[in-house]
Write a protein that holds these residues in place. Structure first.
Motif, PDB file in Angstrom:
ATOM      1  N   LYS A 132     -26.543  -7.726  11.545  1.00 43.19           N
ATOM      2  CA  LYS A 132     -27.837  -8.382  11.786  1.00 43.19           C
ATOM      3  C   LYS A 132     -27.653  -9.798  12.316  1.00 43.19           C
ATOM      4  CE  LYS A 132     -30.755  -5.863   8.497  1.00 43.19           C
ATOM      5  NZ  LYS A 132     -31.615  -5.958   7.310  1.00 43.19           N
ATOM      6  N   TYR A 156     -35.088 -10.691  12.412  1.00 46.12           N
ATOM      7  CA  TYR A 156     -35.306  -9.835  11.248  1.00 46.12           C
ATOM      8  C   TYR A 156     -36.282 -10.456  10.249  1.00 46.12           C
ATOM      9  CZ  TYR A 156     -31.537  -6.828  12.815  1.00 46.12           C
ATOM     10  OH  TYR A 156     -30.762  -5.958  13.552  1.00 46.12           O
ATOM     11  N   LEU A 205     -32.316 -15.735  10.517  1.00 48.47           N
ATOM     12  CA  LEU A 205     -32.300 -14.629  11.474  1.00 48.47           C
ATOM     13  C   LEU A 205     -33.737 -14.276  11.860  1.00 48.47           C
ATOM     14  CD1 LEU A 205     -29.574 -12.321   9.865  1.00 48.47           C
ATOM     15  CD2 LEU A 205     -29.265 -14.169  11.518  1.00 48.47           C
ATOM     16  N   SER A 265     -29.728 -10.451  15.742  1.00 50.76           N
ATOM     17  CA  SER A 265     -31.005 -11.146  15.539  1.00 50.76           C
ATOM     18  C   SER A 265     -31.591 -11.678  16.836  1.00 50.76           C
ATOM     19  CB  SER A 265     -30.830 -12.297  14.544  1.00 50.76           C
ATOM     20  OG  SER A 265     -32.035 -13.011  14.401  1.00 50.76           O
TER      21      SER A 265
END
Length: 284
Positions: A150, A106, A103, A154
């Motif tokens: 997330k 993040y 990701l 992302s």
């Protein structure tokens, strides 16, 4: 500052963005939730997939569950560990591929979010057991899925990372920065994913408010436990991304669970041993 917000409905409705649970996992979840189901029903369903059977048995025999003798069959695992734990193991197996993705938005490398999520799930369950909270298995799922949003965000965050970083530097929490830049945050998206998967409302609530447990509408105890477990996971430095500790620990959660600072330190110490068995984190 004017922000070009993203339409949350477009993301939620975008089939490619939001993964679906495999049919077999849905079937196992239905069986484990059905009081009429038998141990044999569950064993028959899991044993349709030899790979899943092997992985369930490996997890059942991990140090995390602590049984002194070898568990050699799915029926034995179901009797010893219970329906809810078997549901948790199979759901965990189903989502690990999704959570193991890299990701970039993040700053999470491949498998970082998976290890972090599984750790948070195990810590959540440990805290629930420590507090003698009866819904420990539900808490495990909430801890496992608390950051599923997330995975979806992302890509969108990656394009706006500098804007989010600027907000955090200026003193906002990461959640506030996401909301300022994107128009919503990963906890909201995660809750929508949980809704799509037809998970219970308590779980949707815990995922939605795991950073802000004081806003919990359904089950503030589950949400507070996951909040504390998330903070402990970060304190232990597990799978830290760009957001790291940029959230803050809610005094509400500490008070709701009647935890002392000493107890939080105890939990961290206990979780070092809890997470030592690598079989709980294996991807294959």
């Amino acid at each position: 500052m004017s922000m070009n917000h993203i339409d949350i409905e477009k993301i939620v409705n975008h089939v490619e963005d939001i993964p679906t649970l495999p049919h077999m996992i849905n079937k196992i979840m239905e069986l484990t939730d059905d009081p009429e189901s038998t141990v044999q029903d569950i064993e028959n369903q899991i044993m349709k997939d030899q790979g899943l059977t092997t992985r369930v048995l490996r997890r059942a025999n991990s140090a995390y569950y602590g049984y002194p003798r070898r568990i050699s069959s799915i029926s034995q695992a179901t009797v010893l560990l219970g329906f809810e734990t078997i549901r948790n193991i199979t759901l965990s197996d189903a989502v690990k591929g999704i959570l193991a993705e890299e990701l970039p938005g993040y700053g999470l490398k491949q498998e970082d979010l998976w290890v972090q999520s599984q750790s948070c799930a195990m810590i959540s369950r440990h805290i629930a057991k420590k507090l003698k909270y009866k819904q420990a298995d539900e808490v495990y799922i909430a801890g496992l899925l608390r950051d599923i949003g997330k995975v979806i965000l992302s890509h969108y965050l990656g394009e706006r990372y500098q804007l989010v970083s600027k907000q955090v530097i200026e003193g906002k929490t990461f959640l506030e920065a996401e909301e300022e830049v994107l128009g919503f945050h990963h906890a909201e998206i995660g809750a929508r994913v949980a809704e799509k998967w037809n998970l219970p409302a308590d779980l949707v609530d815990a995922i939605a408010y795991h950073h802000t447990p004081e806003k919990s509408e359904m089950n503030a105890i589950t949400t507070s436990i996951v909040h504390i477990a998330d903070a402990v996971t970060m304190m232990m430095g597990i799978g830290l991304g760009v957001d790291g500790m940029a959230y803050g620990l809610s005094p509400y959660a500490i008070e709701k669970l009647s935890l002392t600072e000493v107890q939080v330190q105890e939990i961290i110490g206990e979780c070092i041993d809890l997470l030592v068995d690598e079989s709980s984190f294996t991807i294959d």
